[in-house]
Design an enzyme around this catalytic site. Structure first.
Site, PDB file in Angstrom:
ATOM      1  N   THR A   1       0.838  -1.231   0.000  1.00 19.22           N
ATOM      2  CA  THR A   1       0.000   0.000   0.000  1.00 19.22           C
ATOM      3  C   THR A   1       0.851   1.250   0.000  1.00 19.22           C
ATOM      4  O   THR A   1       1.901   1.301   0.604  1.00 19.22           O
ATOM      5  CB  THR A   1      -0.876   0.031   1.278  1.00 19.22           C
ATOM      6  OG1 THR A   1      -1.883  -0.940   1.152  1.00 19.22           O
ATOM      7  CG2 THR A   1      -1.544   1.396   1.478  1.00 19.22           C
ATOM      8  N   THR A   2       0.347   2.261  -0.710  1.00 16.00           N
ATOM      9  CA  THR A   2       0.885   3.623  -0.567  1.00 16.00           C
ATOM     10  C   THR A   2      -0.305   4.545  -0.320  1.00 16.00           C
ATOM     11  O   THR A   2      -1.270   4.532  -1.074  1.00 16.00           O
ATOM     12  CB  THR A   2       1.599   4.096  -1.837  1.00 16.00           C
ATOM     13  OG1 THR A   2       2.552   3.116  -2.244  1.00 16.00           O
ATOM     14  CG2 THR A   2       2.313   5.423  -1.579  1.00 16.00           C
TER      15      THR A   2
ATOM     16  N   LYS B   1      -9.233   2.504  -0.111  1.00 18.15           N
ATOM     17  CA  LYS B   1      -8.399   2.832   1.060  1.00 18.15           C
ATOM     18  C   LYS B   1      -8.622   4.268   1.544  1.00 18.15           C
ATOM     19  O   LYS B   1      -8.100   4.648   2.585  1.00 18.15           O
ATOM     20  CB  LYS B   1      -6.920   2.628   0.731  1.00 18.15           C
ATOM     21  CG  LYS B   1      -6.599   1.177   0.347  1.00 18.15           C
ATOM     22  CD  LYS B   1      -5.138   0.987  -0.019  1.00 18.15           C
ATOM     23  CE  LYS B   1      -4.909  -0.399  -0.588  1.00 18.15           C
ATOM     24  NZ  LYS B   1      -3.492  -0.591  -1.007  1.00 18.15           N
TER      25      LYS B   1
ATOM     26  N   TYR C   1       4.157  -3.826  -3.737  1.00 18.16           N
ATOM     27  CA  TYR C   1       2.970  -4.045  -2.897  1.00 18.16           C
ATOM     28  C   TYR C   1       1.945  -2.928  -3.047  1.00 18.16           C
ATOM     29  O   TYR C   1       0.960  -2.863  -2.301  1.00 18.16           O
ATOM     30  CB  TYR C   1       3.397  -4.215  -1.426  1.00 18.16           C
ATOM     31  CG  TYR C   1       4.333  -5.383  -1.249  1.00 18.16           C
ATOM     32  CD1 TYR C   1       5.694  -5.177  -1.020  1.00 18.16           C
ATOM     33  CD2 TYR C   1       3.880  -6.693  -1.389  1.00 18.16           C
ATOM     34  CE1 TYR C   1       6.569  -6.244  -0.900  1.00 18.16           C
ATOM     35  CE2 TYR C   1       4.745  -7.765  -1.284  1.00 18.16           C
ATOM     36  CZ  TYR C   1       6.091  -7.537  -1.048  1.00 18.16           C
ATOM     37  OH  TYR C   1       6.959  -8.603  -0.939  1.00 18.16           O
TER      38      TYR C   1
ATOM     39  N   SER D   1       3.884   0.568   2.481  1.00 18.03           N
ATOM     40  CA  SER D   1       5.131   0.010   1.942  1.00 18.03           C
ATOM     41  C   SER D   1       5.728   0.913   0.859  1.00 18.03           C
ATOM     42  O   SER D   1       6.932   0.931   0.646  1.00 18.03           O
ATOM     43  CB  SER D   1       4.875  -1.383   1.379  1.00 18.03           C
ATOM     44  OG  SER D   1       3.816  -1.321   0.423  1.00 18.03           O
TER      45      SER D   1
END
Ligand code: 5BZ
Length: 211
Positions: free
Chosen positions: A1-2, A33, A169, A130
């Site tokens: 995830t960012t 998200k 990721y 990540s």
């Protein structure tokens, strides 16, 4: 995830990717998200998928219960403190969460960072997940308080895009928050009357003014 969030002269920008992974397996390409707690409180999720989605729902119901008991909107500081206290009670038990929470009253917005170590801190710019180091590379080089709405939107989008390019990721879509529109009372009245607008922020603002 960012994930990332920043406040600037025009309000707040939240931007995220939409990938869920289990090791090298991609579990989902369409995770939402950016989450809404109520029409003035938004957040982003990173970390354990089950942890994030479960505790986000708990926070949402706690905030609604506060409103019903106190007949007023919960402040961002109080909402983040509720979340932080819950998370802290599970410290060292394996929770994995990193959240950015944004919002506040109609006069000014603020931003909080919360994580499963028990950190709760306020600031102007955060990136979590990540891919956050890749996002910071673009975000920090482009961030200014006096960004225009268009520049801010583009900076959020570009930061996530570059992170998804390098971080295995993170990937697929870039999602962002809708701009919380703040009208002066007169304009809000006109908009609701004239176009019967369904804009939540306008309705909230008028409700706060007792109209
Ligand atoms: C595959 C599958 C089901 C999801 C497993 C699952 O929680 N993945 C996690 C990564 C992770 C975290 C801690 C332990 C293990 C695996 C994940 O994708 N988190 C993303 C955000 C959430 C909200 C989707 B991102 O932070 O990468």
């Amino acid at each position: 995830t960012t994930t990332l969030g920043f406040i600037y002269q025009g309000g707040v920008v939240l931007a995220v990717d939409s990938r869920a992974t289990g090791g090298q397996y991609i579990g989902s390409q369409s995770v939402r998200k950016v989450v809404e707690i109520n029409d003035l409180l938004l957040g982003t999720l990173a970390g354990g998928a089950a942890d994030c989605t479960y505790w986000y729902r708990v926070l949402t119901s706690e905030c609604r219960l506060y409103e019903l008991r106190n007949k007023k909107k919960i402040s961002l500081a109080a909402a983040t403190k509720i979340m932080n206290n819950i998370i802290y009670s599970y410290k060292n038990s394996g929770l994995s969460m990193g959240m950015i929470l944004a919002g506040g009253d109609m006069k000014q917005v603020s931003l909080y960072y919360l994580d499963s170590d028990g950190t709760r801190t306020t600031g102007k710019v955060f990136s979590v997940g990540s891919g956050s180091l890749f996002a910071y590379g673009v975000l920090d080089s482009g961030y200014r308080w006096d960004l225009t709405d268009e520049e801010a939107h583009e900076l959020g989008r570009r930061s996530i895009y570059h992170a998804t390019y390098r971080d295995a990721y993170s990937g697929e879509k870039v999602e962002m928050n809708e701009k919380i529109i703040i009208y002066q009372p007169y304009e809000a009245e006109q908009i609701l009357l004239a176009e019967n607008a369904s804009c939540l922020a306008v309705k909230t603002y008028l409700k706060m003014l007792g109209r």
